[in-house]
Design a protein around this motif. Sequence first.
Motif, mmCIF file in Angstrom:
data_model
loop_
_atom_site.group_PDB
_atom_site.id
_atom_site.type_symbol
_atom_site.label_atom_id
_atom_site.label_comp_id
_atom_site.label_asym_id
_atom_site.label_seq_id
_atom_site.Cartn_x
_atom_site.Cartn_y
_atom_site.Cartn_z
ATOM 1 N N GLU A 1 -7.395 3.753 12.517
ATOM 2 C CA GLU A 1 -6.911 2.400 12.189
ATOM 3 C C GLU A 1 -8.040 1.383 12.183
ATOM 4 O OE1 GLU A 1 -3.861 -0.969 14.028
ATOM 5 O OE2 GLU A 1 -3.541 1.141 14.502
ATOM 6 N N ARG B 1 -4.751 3.061 -2.779
ATOM 7 C CA ARG B 1 -4.052 1.821 -2.421
ATOM 8 C C ARG B 1 -4.546 1.272 -1.085
ATOM 9 N NH1 ARG B 1 1.369 3.501 -1.869
ATOM 10 N NH2 ARG B 1 1.290 3.686 -4.137
ATOM 11 N N TRP B 2 -4.816 2.166 -0.134
ATOM 12 C CA TRP B 2 -5.214 1.723 1.199
ATOM 13 C C TRP B 2 -6.726 1.709 1.398
ATOM 14 C CZ3 TRP B 2 -1.582 -0.889 3.209
ATOM 15 C CH2 TRP B 2 -0.248 -0.542 2.981
ATOM 16 N N GLU C 1 -2.025 6.798 -2.781
ATOM 17 C CA GLU C 1 -2.066 6.133 -1.474
ATOM 18 C C GLU C 1 -3.492 6.006 -0.967
ATOM 19 O OE1 GLU C 1 2.036 7.154 0.803
ATOM 20 O OE2 GLU C 1 0.728 8.870 0.387
ATOM 21 N N MET D 1 0.349 3.050 8.273
ATOM 22 C CA MET D 1 -0.437 3.998 7.476
ATOM 23 C C MET D 1 -1.394 4.776 8.367
ATOM 24 S SD MET D 1 -0.715 5.188 4.508
ATOM 25 C CE MET D 1 -1.828 6.268 3.611
ATOM 26 N N LEU E 1 -6.919 0.120 8.531
ATOM 27 C CA LEU E 1 -5.620 0.485 7.981
ATOM 28 C C LEU E 1 -4.493 -0.232 8.716
ATOM 29 C CD1 LEU E 1 -6.045 4.349 7.614
ATOM 30 C CD2 LEU E 1 -5.951 2.682 5.755
ATOM 31 N N PRO E 2 -3.411 -0.578 8.013
ATOM 32 C CA PRO E 2 -2.225 -1.085 8.704
ATOM 33 C C PRO E 2 -1.688 -0.016 9.656
ATOM 34 C CG PRO E 2 -2.064 -1.428 6.323
ATOM 35 C CD PRO E 2 -3.233 -0.526 6.552
#
Length: 217
Positions: A144, A170-171, A167, A153, A149-150
């Motif tokens: 994280e 996207r992240w 994904e 996720m 990262l959120p």
Amino acid sequence: DDITDAIRYERGGPVVYITFDRPKKLNALTIEMHHQFMAAFRRFNAEPEAYIAVLQGAGRGFCAGRDINAQADSGRSPTEGVDPEVTHYGLPPVEKIVITAGRGPAIGAGGYFLLGGDVRLVSETIHFALAEVPTAVLGPWWIELSEHLPPPMAFRVAIGDRISAAELQRWGLVTEVVPDGELEAATQRWVEHLLKLPREHLLATKKLLLEYRVRFT
């Protein structure tokens, strides 16, 4: 299945290509391969003219992680004896530029190697998972903070869920996703882009980025 030379090292001027070359096993990692891999990066670090490395996999996969059968037969981890300074991402400390380019499986150790790139390129066929928890090993609890990262996720990545190419992009876990047949061309495009930048300033900028990450993560 000859693993004596399962890591291929090729240099062309300032660019080094390091290739997992055990395609029949989707480049699954053995003890011997891991030590060859570390030796390849030490060689890259020592090459005075080289400052860009491309890490890639031969055949249909980037790296399928540890060779579980070989590990069971030997009773030893493929990472046994690795330099203690190796980062969470599985690469030795490198102040030069690393491009990782992968298709197919990038599992466990292979996933960490993929995330070690400054530029991370994947094809739409990528199969990415940091699969420690499903194999009863502590997962990457630090993901994280290190990847910003959120929490939801980060939790999925940490527990070993498969993360799709969309994904990953996207992240912000990869730089670019391309059709499978275009991975090599995209890699070469990034090599050429980086070569156009002033070497001294490029390397100094990476060093500052590394220092900042260590300080604030």
